[in-house]
Design an enzyme around this catalytic site. Structure first.
Site, PDB file in Angstrom:
ATOM      1  N   SER A 144       0.846  -1.190   0.000  1.00 15.11           N
ATOM      2  CA  SER A 144       0.000   0.000   0.000  1.00 15.11           C
ATOM      3  C   SER A 144       0.879   1.235   0.000  1.00 15.11           C
ATOM      4  CB  SER A 144      -0.878  -0.002   1.259  1.00 15.11           C
ATOM      5  OG  SER A 144      -1.525   1.246   1.440  1.00 15.11           O
ATOM      6  N   TYR A 159      -1.608  -0.742  10.309  1.00 16.84           N
ATOM      7  CA  TYR A 159      -1.614  -1.173   8.911  1.00 16.84           C
ATOM      8  C   TYR A 159      -0.441  -0.557   8.161  1.00 16.84           C
ATOM      9  CZ  TYR A 159      -3.514  -2.308   4.296  1.00 16.84           C
ATOM     10  OH  TYR A 159      -3.701  -2.789   3.025  1.00 16.84           O
TER      11      TYR A 159
END
Length: 235
Positions: A144, A159
């Site tokens: 990501s 995350y």
């Protein structure tokens, strides 16, 4: 069938929902369909995706956090194909949007690390022998932009830190596996309209396309690249 003309065998983790089914769908379509191993913790979800995709897909029950499940998956792929051309480490968890790192529940951070970093590490170790037998073998770690140290802020701390770990894992294995001719890349799908991304995200098909491109043509990029839509992302 010659080595060059055989279908690429690609294992996609997290294949039962989110981005995984679309990655698998794109792999089995087109002029050069791949064989997609739809690996999912939920056996029913994985079987449903594979059935919908047809003859070029087959389901595999896999809990990426369970060493015994991982070993069983290796044995299943070995029995069926004897090699693996691409491993797509797509399974991820613990998107903690809105959390404050100062007061974050570290159980969430621990879960993110185990699923998002240690699991692809374990899978990579387990599947390297089958990848060595593959043609133009590649490991694609789905990451990501939140894992970019250049862009990182306090958003989604567990995350984000875990995805930075995925990027570090990519670099480590890219160096280690050069001797085996196995390419390793980190690829971000961008902000996509999955359960995680919500309706404001880009089409899932667009996010999956950049991943599938690297699976099909791994040598188009230097091993150890961090990519989105075929473009390099700052570390």
């Amino acid at each position: 069938m010659s080595e060059r003309n055989r279908e690429r065998v690609v294992l996609v983790t997290g294949g039962g929902r989110g981005l995984g089914p679309e990655i698998a769908r794109q792999l089995v379509t087109g002029d050069e369909p791949c064989t997609a191993v739809v690996a999912a913790r939920d056996a029913q979800a994985g079987a449903s995706v594979a059935k919908e995709l047809g003859e070029h897909a087959w389901p595999l029950t896999l809990d990426v956090t369970d060493p015994e499940s991982v070993q069983a998956a290796v044995e299943a792929v070995d029995r069926r194909h004897g090699h693996l051309d691409a491993l797509v480490n797509n399974a991820a968890a613990h998107y903690d949007a809105g959390s404050d790192p100062v007061v974050e529940d570290l159980e969430i951070a621990d879960g993110a690390w185990r699923t998002n970093v240690l699991a692809p590490w374990r899978l990579t170790q387990a599947f390297v022998p089958l990848l060595r037998a593959g043609h133009e073998p590649v490991i694609v770690n789905v990451t990501s932009g939140l894992g970019s140290l250049t862009r990182m802020g306090a958003t989604s701390p567990a995350y984000s830190v875990s995805k930075a770990g995925v990027n570090a894992l990519t670099r480590v294995f890219a160096d280690a596996l050069t001797r085996d001719g196995i390419a390793v890349h980190a690829v971000s799908p961008g902000w996509t309209a999955t359960d995680m991304g919500g309706p404001s995200g880009r089409p899932v098909a667009d996010g999956a396309a950049g991943i599938v491109e690297v699976v099909r043509y791994p040598a188009s990029f230097p091993s150890g690249s961090f990519l989105q839509d075929g473009e390099h992302v700052p570390w």
